[in-house]
Design an enzyme around this catalytic site. Structure first.
Site, PDB file in Angstrom:
ATOM      1  CG  HIS A 132      -1.981  -1.034   1.212  1.00  0.00           C
ATOM      2  ND1 HIS A 132      -2.831  -1.234   0.156  1.00  0.00           N
ATOM      3  CD2 HIS A 132      -2.308  -1.974   2.143  1.00  0.00           C
ATOM      4  CE1 HIS A 132      -3.642  -2.246   0.436  1.00  0.00           C
ATOM      5  NE2 HIS A 132      -3.345  -2.721   1.625  1.00  0.00           N
TER       6      HIS A 132
HETATM    7 ZN   LIG Z   1      -4.091  -6.975   3.089  1.00  0.00          ZN
END
Ligand SMILES: [Zn+2]
Ligand SMILES: [Zn+2]
Length: 390
Positions: A132
């Site tokens: 992320h």
């Molecule tokens: Zn995850």
């Protein structure tokens, strides 16, 4: 090329610690390595550390001002700048944050280098998979994006085609963003639908842009998807893309948070199915990647005792060509370690005892079925951009 797989490890990875009460408890890494050792898999692989990723490596993906902000937060956590996603609920700042994050990134880069140079056919860094992190911000428990850094390093070394397959329950948004316009990298992410889960991206219509148009593929799975649907979707999308793209290296991310016991998401996948996808990725690397080159990473996973260690021990066993028997009774020594560290009773067997089965896409689909609708949306949006039939 050596047949012996490489396992990247350094005891200091457990310094990647957002503190008490944060879901990403570093005990998951220690317990995984403990289970790898309990099965003697550490003798079946080359266990290596690697240096922390240095400034020039981090800069392959991350902005200079962001790296500076991480260093500042690492030296003085109270001074963390939330404009960079640091010092937030998801990514609290902690002393040594830069060093621990750069170490995990260095292990993934080291895995990529070993595979590229032919020192090992396969390399695993289950401490990585922090997909992320964005070029200029921390996000979703991720500070430096080690999968993107490993891929960027492969490109720097001369790779022209790298495939990234991400089966974490969350969308691999940071990796997709890093190579959004780069035709040398194909990113494929299978994840729970953005309507019901962080980071609310990963729609089938996200396909890349510019020279990279068609280079991003997203499968948005309905909440509640279980083994049969998850495996059906994987096999309806991934093998065809890899057979067509013929990557020089396959990089895979194996977040264990697809599991039905995971507290942060809503898929219903078993360890047996996770193991089946790992096996499929291994076979796909041999079938379609040059020289079988495969870099396998960890990722999310918040059932830190019951799921994560078993899942990634299977990954290590598969990469080592010494897969752990699903029926295997877990060594008592490891369960003692679990109790000593967590005061919890560890699981007794290596899987959930399921027999994963799925129906092949080639046998047809049901337009009224939500899983089939998801697969169709992906194939329609992305496949024609790659010259493939939807
Ligand atoms: Zn995850
Ligand atoms: Zn192999």
């Amino acid at each position: 090329m050596s047949g012996r797989a490489r396992l990247m490890w350094d005891d200091a990875v457990t310094g990647y610690d957002f503190g008490d009460g944060h879901p990403m408890d570093p005990v998951r890494l220690a317990l995984t390595m403990g289970l790898v050792r309990a099965y003697g898999l550490d003798a079946a692989v080359d266990v290596r550390s690697a240096g922390a990723a240095g400034e020039s490596t981090l800069r392959l993906v991350h902005r200079e001002d962001y790296v500076d902000a991480v260093r500042a937060a690492s030296a003085d956590p109270k001074a963390a700048d939330q404009a960079y996603g640091l010092g937030t609920v998801d990514d609290p700042a902690f002393a040594g944050m830069h060093e621990a994050s750069a170490l995990i990134a260095g292990l993934s880069v080291g895995a990529a280098e070993a595979v590229w140079r032919g020192e090992s056919e396969h390399a695993v860094n289950f401490t990585g998979g922090l997909h992320h992190a964005m070029p200029g911000a921390a996000a979703g428990f991720c500070v430096y994006n080690d999968p993107a850094l490993a891929i960027a390093r492969l490109l720097e070394l001369g790779a022209e085609r790298v495939a990234y397959v991400d089966v974490d329950v969350h969308h691999g948004d940071g990796v997709q963003a890093a190579f959004w316009e780069d035709p040398r990298v194909l990113t494929v992410s299978l994840h729970e639908h953005p309507r019901t889960l962080f980071p609310q991206t990963g729609w089938p219509e996200e396909t890349g842009s510019g020279a990279g148009e068609g280079g991003a593929v997203n499968v948005a799975l309905p909440a509640g998807t279980g083994d049969a649907g998850w495996l059906r979707a994987f096999h309806a999308v991934v093998p065809e893309l890899l057979a067509d793209f013929r990557p020089q290296v396959l990089v895979t991310q194996h977040g264990a948070d697809t599991h039905f016991e995971d507290p942060l998401a809503h898929l219903a996948v078993s360890l047996d199915a996770q193991r089946a996808v790992m096996t499929a990725c291994h076979e796909l690397a041999h079938a379609h990647a040059e020289g079988g080159r495969w870099v396998a990473l960890g990722g999310g996973g918040y059932a830190v005792v019951d799921v994560v260690p078993r899942s990634w021990t299977h990954l290590v066993g598969i990469a080592a060509h010494a897969p752990v028997d699903p029926e295997s009774v877990i060594p008592a020594s490891w369960r003692d370690e679990v109790y000593a560290r967590t005061r919890q009773l560890g699981p007794g067997r290596m899987t959930d005892g399921r027999t994963p089965e799925w129906r092949s896409w080639e046998e047809g689909y049901d337009p009224a079925d939500r899983l089939d609708q998801a697969v169709r949306a992906t194939r329609r949006a992305a496949f024609p951009l790659r010259g493939l039939l939807p």
